[in-house]
Design an enzyme around this catalytic site. Structure first.
Site, PDB file in Angstrom:
ATOM      1  N   GLU A 375      -2.469  -3.365  -3.445  1.00 12.37           N
ATOM      2  CA  GLU A 375      -3.447  -2.751  -4.334  1.00 12.37           C
ATOM      3  C   GLU A 375      -3.461  -1.242  -4.142  1.00 12.37           C
ATOM      4  OE1 GLU A 375      -6.941  -6.162  -4.847  1.00 12.37           O
ATOM      5  OE2 GLU A 375      -7.364  -4.313  -3.748  1.00 12.37           O
ATOM      6  N   CYS A 376      -3.320  -0.505  -5.225  1.00 11.69           N
ATOM      7  CA  CYS A 376      -3.495   0.942  -5.264  1.00 11.69           C
ATOM      8  C   CYS A 376      -2.602   1.646  -4.228  1.00 11.69           C
ATOM      9  CB  CYS A 376      -4.960   1.307  -5.093  1.00 11.69           C
ATOM     10  SG  CYS A 376      -5.360   2.963  -5.688  1.00 11.69           S
ATOM     11  N   ALA A 377      -3.129   1.983  -3.059  1.00  5.80           N
ATOM     12  CA  ALA A 377      -2.299   2.616  -2.035  1.00  5.80           C
ATOM     13  C   ALA A 377      -1.107   1.742  -1.686  1.00  5.80           C
ATOM     14  CB  ALA A 377      -3.135   2.892  -0.787  1.00  5.80           C
ATOM     15  N   LEU A 379       0.434  -0.243  -3.697  1.00  3.27           N
ATOM     16  CA  LEU A 379       1.389  -0.052  -4.792  1.00  3.27           C
ATOM     17  C   LEU A 379       2.242   1.183  -4.548  1.00  3.27           C
ATOM     18  CD1 LEU A 379       2.506  -0.317  -7.739  1.00  3.27           C
ATOM     19  CD2 LEU A 379       0.421   0.855  -8.490  1.00  3.27           C
ATOM     20  N   SER A 470      -0.403  -3.545  -7.895  1.00  3.14           N
ATOM     21  CA  SER A 470      -1.231  -3.047  -8.993  1.00  3.14           C
ATOM     22  C   SER A 470      -2.178  -1.974  -8.490  1.00  3.14           C
ATOM     23  CB  SER A 470      -2.035  -4.217  -9.589  1.00  3.14           C
ATOM     24  OG  SER A 470      -3.087  -3.771 -10.391  1.00  3.14           O
TER      25      SER A 470
END
Length: 493
Positions: A375-377, A379, A470
């Site tokens: 998630e986020c980081a 990704l 994502s």
């Protein structure tokens, strides 16, 4: 000394404010520290999706900070999740988000501090930045007290008060409102905490300085607030009739209707009921007696994680092992799956890139077909490069910092099957970043992870073999089948 309380009747307060920047975090964290210093077992909570404030709450209380987000999890889980976190505690302090009545954009009171206070039947303490006002504070507090009669504002803490004379003027003005002043705080530079592009600097990055800051907050609140009156107010909270959330075998109550704002302001039009996440299909119910090792990234670069995720993974049969991508050169022994949550890899891009051995291990794990959720980081870490520095190269995409903030709640549907979700799974998430990934969604060998439907329609993220990556932060308590599905894939991949 505090007395024990049954968890369903645990005394509790919600610390709110008219707007962001009023001093909620200072007051809430300081109150937690002050009460803990007097022997109370304090349960710390934060309204909304924020990951950083709960780290300071944990320092103040010695307990894991937990989030209460009615958008991500549904209003019906606020009470159960609160009771889960408050087990064994004498008192709970809930820090609000933004202004008292601010919530998910365009959705009335949903996910606001006011809604959470009502769901918890908890009194509210309003923190007011009094630095540029005197008599006007009465009009401000009166408005917040009367806006929604179902929200019980039990007292005010005046922050950034300049002098004894200033304090006297403020108290005199508030006498007509009938709301007691429970504390007065002056400016104290040492309680300031540094911030950067996504808010406060996380505790993990400034441990000793954060300990000193929390201690200073506690001392300031203890000196400037009436702790006995605050505890008495907390003890007036209503009894909750719901059951505590459990990571294994919890059946949530039916979705609650989303009420319109009270008070004199007109409410929004009626909305359809919040879509409930479906439990992913195809889960194996056998073979859970043996644990599978799931590595979870931690350390200073990856500090964003909800406590319930590890609890759900454990309940599903995983042995959760935390590792630090800044320091560890290999994954934990026997790793069968990998979870890389949010954080600040852009701040540590050079160090992450320099750890070539671990980057190769992560790439090798993904290539072997082991489940990977990012998630986020996470990704960004899986991309080919971040700000020109080599990353793990699991995804054929590049990431870079920008000056644009992407922020807000999202409604999402799984585009296809993945290690986290069956096609069609509906979830709600949250984006919070100043980076961009190019391309922004999978194509060719990789497929998009999510179809986003609010506030705009687009596809986002990557599903490639058993990798799900994502920008979307999700709270798995809202869809516990996600963790079970991931662990089952770890067993069978």
């Amino acid at each position: 000394m505090p007395s024990g309380a049954g968890v369903a009747s645990v005394p509790r307060l919600v610390i709110a404010a008219p707007s962001s920047g009023s001093g909620k975090t200072t007051v809430a964290t300081g109150l937690m520290a002050a009460l803990a210093g007097r022997g109370f077992a304090v349960s710390p909570h934060k309204v909304g999706p924020d990951y950083i404030d709960p780290g300071y709450h944990a320092l103040a209380t010695g307990r894991v900070g937990r989030n209460l987000d009615a958008y991500l999890c549904g209003p019906e889980l606020i009470g159960p999740l609160f009771l889960h976190g408050a087990r064994g505690c004498d008192i709970a302090v809930v820090e609000g988000v933004m202004g008292l009545y601010d919530g998910a954009a365009g959705q009335g009171e949903l996910a606001s501090t006011a809604q959470v206070a009502k769901l918890l039947r908890a009194p509210v303490v309003l923190v007011v930045d009094a630095s540029s006002q005197s008599r006007s504070v009465a009009a401000l507090v009166h408005g917040f007290v009367t806006w929604d009669p179902e929200v019980r504002v039990g007292g005010v803490i005046l922050n950034k008060v300049a002098s004894d004379r200033h304090e006297a003027l403020l108290r005199e003005a508030l006498e007509a409102v009938g709301v007691p002043v429970l504390g007065v705080l002056r400016r104290v530079p040492q309680v300031d905490t540094p911030a950067r592009h996504l808010g406060l600097v996380p505790v993990a990055e400034r441990r000793s300085a954060a300990v000193e800051a929390v201690a200073a907050m506690g001392a300031q609140v203890a000196a400037g607030c009436d702790l006995e009156a605050l505890v008495a107010l907390a003890r007036g909270a209503g009894v909750l009739s719901c059951a505590a959330w459990e990571a294994e075998g919890f059946s949530p109550p039916p979705p609650l209707p989303v009420p319109n704002p009270g008070g004199s302001a007109p409410g929004p039009p009626d909305r359809p009921e919040r879509p409930r996440p479906r439990t992913p299909d195809g889960l194996e119910e056998t073979g859970r007696s043996s644990k599978v090792t799931v590595a979870v990234a931690g350390g200073a670069a990856f500090t964003f994680s909800y406590a319930e995720h590890a609890e759900l993974l454990t309940a599903a049969g995983a042995e959760v092992v935390v590792f630090d991508p800044l320091r560890d050169e290999s994954l934990p022994e026997g790793t069968r799956g990998l979870v890389v949550g949010g954080g600040f890899p852009e701040v540590y891009a050079a160090e992450l890139s320099a750890n070539e051995a671990l980057r190769e291990a992560v790439a090798g794990l993904a290539l072997s077909g082991a489940p990977v959720a990012a998630e986020c980081a996470g990704l960004l870490y899986l991309c080919r490069e971040l700000d020109g520095r080599p990353m793990c190269g699991v995804l054929d995409a590049s990431a870079r910092m920008t000056g644009r903030l992407t922020l807000g709640y999202r409604e999402a549907v799984a585009v296809g099957d993945s290690v986290l979700a069956a096609a069609g799974l509906r979830m709600r998430g949250h984006e919070f970043h100043r980076t961009v990934v190019e391309p922004g969604a999978g194509s060719g060998a990789a497929a998009p992870a999510w179809g986003l439907h609010a506030p705009d329609r687009r596809v986002e993220g990557f599903v490639q073999r058993n990798v799900h990556a994502s920008y979307l932060h999700t709270h798995w308590a809202g869809a516990p089948g996600v963790a079970r599905r991931f662990v089952e894939r770890c067993r069978t991949s």
